[in-house]
Design a protein around this motif. Structure first.
Motif: not given
Length: 691
Positions: A383-411
């Motif tokens: 589901l995080l991977y699907a949400c990464a597709a929702l993030a395009v074209p971005g940007p994605v805002l994340r908190l430092a130290g957060g789970h990395p996968d969604l931002p990584r895939w969105a990038t």
């Protein structure tokens, strides 16, 4: 103007840049111009590239490649034209320098058969293909660059060209005449044309081109989507030159954006204490960990030889406290005789398992969830991977130290990721208006912030057109009554994710749930694969959820063991943040960036390295160890921050660094609380000198 080319002909640039083109171009690319451009490139590479290995894309006759090699760079020149490369090779030989030459089609022959480079330069060789092909080329550039590698990309500014655009022009000098005929198509941004070249008494030759002309902002967007951070934009090969609408040539100096490590990296041999990668790299197998002595040398080799590794990256012993409920779910599914049928089921009429799951989930969370508010998928990860597709074209805002996968895939999908901290969150929402804000609840330092705080964030995000993705995978320990799932009924821009992995210890079911208002559910389903949750796994998961809050015994054990672990670590000289009392981990911040790893390695204890953080120094105990995870992390006046304070660790990123004198840098480690008597005893024995 006619174009005799057929659709099945090779790309225009494979035939355009031959001897006839270069007969004309050599009058434009004078030695003086080449020297100025090469001087600019060398200056940028000397000051900004991490090394001296350079790849010259579209090198042509070697104008820049030979000049850079003469300045001591190790250069590889790549071009699609055999004639041009022959001239380049001769130029290198005449200059007495070595350049490696390679003939390939940069847009189509992917991946390129080259090694890695510290820098890539591309001068007047951009725009030959479609936008999609240019983006793929930039992604390939990123692949061949070392981490932190540099790209210098030059392009012709269409804003300047359009101001002087003429459909026909002629260049004539002794023994040479070139007639240019071209058309610029506004809708596609492409300039198509031909050059009729007459050399002496030879028959005229007509060569055709089809170039995508870019505005600088379009190039910046492609670079961002390709995985680069633009550091500077120069004008006409002048370092620090400010581009204007009349600037003919614009140079982008861009850095390869660093990869965000995937969450799974911790189980694939990543260094979880900074001192070593040796020891057990197996994930949740429940097997005995290997000793820390494989190939071990150094000051603590004898200690490691005597000590088996205690792996505190995870909590395999927590299962014993939920086993009765998990076994009951499996037994009832098995006794029902339906597992075989469920394994063969293919529920095309309920592809997101919403009709099946909504009634059980409504009872579990104590609210009315319609099928149009529930999406089941392949775990929270799917589901995080699907949400990464929702993030395009971005940007994605994340908190430092957060789970990395969604931002990584969105990038990877082309969205820029911006890192912030809680105290800067509202300002960064307004400044960047991100497509997605991803939050973890609890944060890595154990802040299980309340619904009121989430709703304030969701309201601010909605005003900015931002969807909030709240990952509650770790919130299960607090029980369903503490979940923020009910907030989705009041906040149409909120998506809450839950899974069966943490706490339930049933990650192998591969079942996760996304909760959202109907419109957000519709958007999510557009990018979520249907039939993601298997029938058998879903049945067991729902039977387990139907039993309600099954974590009472586990919470009681955590409440007993966690203070003991935190107290022991503090006595060993470590800065500890306990976080919410129901969570089976603590965090340690290491001000010296190596001291904590030595403490753990010496005792044969493996912990999970989260990464660099900022923290408030000069204070001891939970609040001081968490640093900015105190009131500075954005808690409203009068709000109880809870154990460990609100927020998570600060960290370096695009934004969010306060730069205040009360903060300093360190490393953050996550330590699972040993819950079984055997593991807790092993932990206390390892820290016997600190008891």
């Amino acid at each position: 103007m006619s174009d005799p080319r057929r659709p099945d002909d090779p790309p225009w640039y494979l035939t355009f840049f031959g001897e006839d083109f270069w007969a004309v171009a050599e009058h434009e690319y004078t030695p003086e111009r080449t020297a100025a451009e090469a001087g600019y490139l060398a200056a940028v590479l000397d000051t900004s590239a991490p090394g001296r290995r350079v790849l010259d894309l579209g090198c042509g006759t070697g104008r820049h490649a030979v000049a850079l090699a003469a300045r001591g760079f190790g250069v590889t020149g790549v071009d699609s034209g055999a004639w041009a490369l022959g001239r380049a090779e001769a130029a290198a030989e005449a200059a007495g320098v070595r350049v490696d030459w390679l003939r390939i089609d940069l847009l189509r022959e992917l991946p390129w058969p080259v090694g890695e480079f510290d820098a890539v330069v591309c001068v007047q060789s951009f725009g030959w293909g479609s936008d999609a092909r240019q983006l793929r080329m930039l992604q390939e550039v990123r692949r061949v660059l070392v981490p932190g590698g540099l790209l210098v990309l030059d392009h012709s500014n269409v804003l300047a060209i359009a101001g002087n655009y003429v459909p026909e022009a002629t260049f004539e000098t002794e023994g040479l005449r070139a007639d240019f005929r071209r058309t610029y198509r506004m809708a596609s941004g492409r300039s198509t044309g031909e050059i009729e070249v007459r050399r002496g008494d030879a028959e005229p030759v007509v060569i055709h081109d089809d170039v995508r002309m870019y505005q600088p902002a379009e190039v910046r967007d492609l670079l961002t989507r390709g995985g680069f951070t633009v550091e500077r934009v120069d004008a006409d090969f002048a370092v620090g030159g400010e581009p204007t609408p009349t600037t003919r040539y614009v140079q982008f100096v861009a850095r390869r954006r660093a990869d965000t490590p995937a969450a799974i990296t911790a189980w694939q041999g990543r260094r979880d204490t900074r001192a070593s990668t040796r020891g057990d790299t197996r994930a949740s197998t429940g097997g005995e960990a290997r000793p820390f002595t494989e190939g071990g040398t150094g000051p603590f080799a004898q200690d490691r030889a005597r000590t088996s590794t205690l792996d505190l990256r995870w909590s395999p012993d927590e299962f014993e406290f939920v086993r009765p409920w998990v076994d009951a779910a499996f037994k009832s599914a098995y006794d029902g005789g339906g597992l075989a049928e469920l394994s063969r089921a293919y529920p095309l009429s309920d592809p997101y398992s919403a009709e099946t799951a909504a009634p059980v989930l409504s009872r579990h969370f104590g609210l009315d969830l319609g099928p149009d508010m529930v999406t089941a998928g392949a775990g929270a990860t799917g589901l995080l991977y699907a949400c990464a597709a929702l993030a395009v074209p971005g940007p994605v805002l994340r908190l430092a130290g957060g789970h990395p996968d969604l931002p990584r895939w969105a990038t990877r999908l082309g969205a820029e990721t911006i890192t912030t901290r809680f105290e800067h969150l509202a300002a960064d929402l307004h400044r960047h208006t991100p497509s997605i804000l991803v939050l973890d609840r609890p944060t890595i330092t154990g802040d299980l912030f309340g619904r009121a705080r989430l709703e304030e964030i969701a309201d601010t995000a909605r005003a900015c057109g931002t969807t909030v993705v709240l990952d509650e995978a770790y919130a299960v320990y607090a029980g369903p009554g503490a979940s923020c799932v009910p907030a989705v009924s009041e906040h149409p821009n909120l998506i809450v994710l839950r899974s069966m992995s943490k706490g339930y210890c049933c990650g192998g079911l591969r079942v996760g749930f996304a909760f959202a208002a109907p419109e957000s559910t519709r958007r999510l389903r557009e990018v979520t694969p249907p039939l993601g949750a298997g029938g058998a796994g879903l049945d067991v998961a729902l039977r387990l959820l139907a039993q309600g809050d099954v974590f009472g015994a586990l919470r009681s054990r955590i409440a007993e063991a966690k203070p003991v672990v935190a107290r022991t670590l503090r006595r060993a000289g470590l800065r500890v943040t306990e976080g919410a009392g129901c969570l089976p981990w603590v965090t340690v911040v290491d001000a010296e960036r190596d001291a904590a790893s030595v403490v753990f390695e010496k005792r044969g204890v493996r912990v999970k390295e989260i990464g660099p953080v900022e923290f408030a120094h000069g204070a001891e105990g939970a609040a001081g160890a968490a640093g900015p995870a105190g009131a500075a992390f954005g808690g409203r006046p009068g709000e109880d921050p809870g154990p460990g304070g609100p927020g998570g660790p600060g960290g370096p990123g695009r934004s969010g660094r306060s730069g205040g004198s009360g903060l300093r840098d360190g490393l953050l480690y996550k330590i699972a609380v040993p819950l079984s008597e055997a593991r807790l005893t092993a932990f206390l024995d390892a820290f016997a000198d600190a008891r």
